[in-house]
Design an enzyme around this catalytic site. Sequence first.
Site, short mmCIF file in Angstrom:
data_model
loop_
_atom_site.label_atom_id
_atom_site.label_comp_id
_atom_site.label_asym_id
_atom_site.label_seq_id
_atom_site.Cartn_x
_atom_site.Cartn_y
_atom_site.Cartn_z
N TYR A 139 0.84 -1.20 0.00
CA TYR A 139 0.00 0.00 0.00
C TYR A 139 0.88 1.24 0.00
O TYR A 139 1.98 1.26 0.52
CB TYR A 139 -1.04 0.00 1.12
CG TYR A 139 -0.59 -0.21 2.55
CD1 TYR A 139 0.08 0.78 3.25
CD2 TYR A 139 -0.93 -1.37 3.23
CE1 TYR A 139 0.44 0.61 4.58
CE2 TYR A 139 -0.59 -1.56 4.56
CZ TYR A 139 0.09 -0.57 5.22
OH TYR A 139 0.44 -0.74 6.55
N CYS A 140 0.38 2.28 -0.68
CA CYS A 140 1.09 3.54 -0.91
C CYS A 140 2.50 3.28 -1.46
O CYS A 140 3.50 3.70 -0.87
CB CYS A 140 1.17 4.37 0.37
SG CYS A 140 1.57 6.13 0.07
#
Length: 275
Positions: A139-140
Site C-alpha cells: 500500500y502507498c
Amino acid sequence: MLLANVPITVINRTYSSEHKLISFADTNTLLEICDKFQRPFLHFWTTEQPTLILGINDRHLPNLAAGLKGLAVNHYDYFLRNSGGLAVISDPKVLNVSLFIPTATHNYSIDQAYQIVADLIQTIFPSLTIAVHEIANSYCPGKFDLSVNGQKIAGIAQRRTQRALVLMLYMSIAGDQDGRSDTVAQFYEQGDAYRQDRWHFPKVDKATMTTLANLVSLDISVEAVEDQITTALAAQENAIDLSSAPELLRSAQFINEQATQLKKIQLRNNQLPIV
C-alpha cells in the site's frame, strides 16, 4: 550529516481518535516554523486507534463511501491528509517520523532528501540489508519504499516550502501487518478502485509487506526505535534538544499556527462522504 546549526527539537505525541486531524496540523505547523526560524524538528507520533490515513488520490475512488463504510464496520478510524499519495495505516505499533530540515543555507534535491532518511534507517539496523525502490503491490507504493528481502517495512514522503522541507516516514514496527494490508486491500475493493483506469490504485498483496519485529526481534518497540533514531542523529554531529518541546507546544505562535492549519484540514475532511 549535520542537518542544522541549532539543536533538533524532539517532539513525541500520541493522537486520540478525537484529535486525529491534529497530527497533520502539527506537521504543517512545524514546517512553517522550520521555514520561518530555520529551526529543525524531529516529530515522532502514533495514533491510539487503528486508522487509515487517506491520500489525496483516494478521493477519486468511484465508490469512496462504500470503502469508508467498510472501514467503520471493521472498527477502523480514517481521515484525509493534505498531501499526495495513497492510503497508509497508522496504529500504536506503526511509528510515524517527521524530520524537518531548514534549507536556507543548504538545498537538497528530492532524491538527496529521501536518502537522508533511508541512510538513517540503514544505520540503526546494520544487520538488515535495506533496499530502496518501489514495492509495487504494497500500500502507498513509492520510489523510496524501504524493504528487506522484497518485503516493505516503511515508506517515505516529503513536502517543501521555500526554506524548509519535511521528510515523513511511516514504519511498521510490530503488530498484524497482514491485517493492515488486508484492510487497505478491502478498502480499495469496496471503493471500486479497479472499475476505472484514470487513477492508479495498488492491488495490495500482503506478502509484499512485513514488520521490523519479524525481521529483527519480537521484543522491538516503537520507543526503542525512537531512541535509536535520536541516537543516530546525535552520532552524526547533530545536537539534540529533548527538553524544549513542551514550551514550544504551549507557545502562542505554535497554537495560533496550529489552529490555522487545523481549519484547513477540517475543511478538506468535511468533503468526505458521510457514512
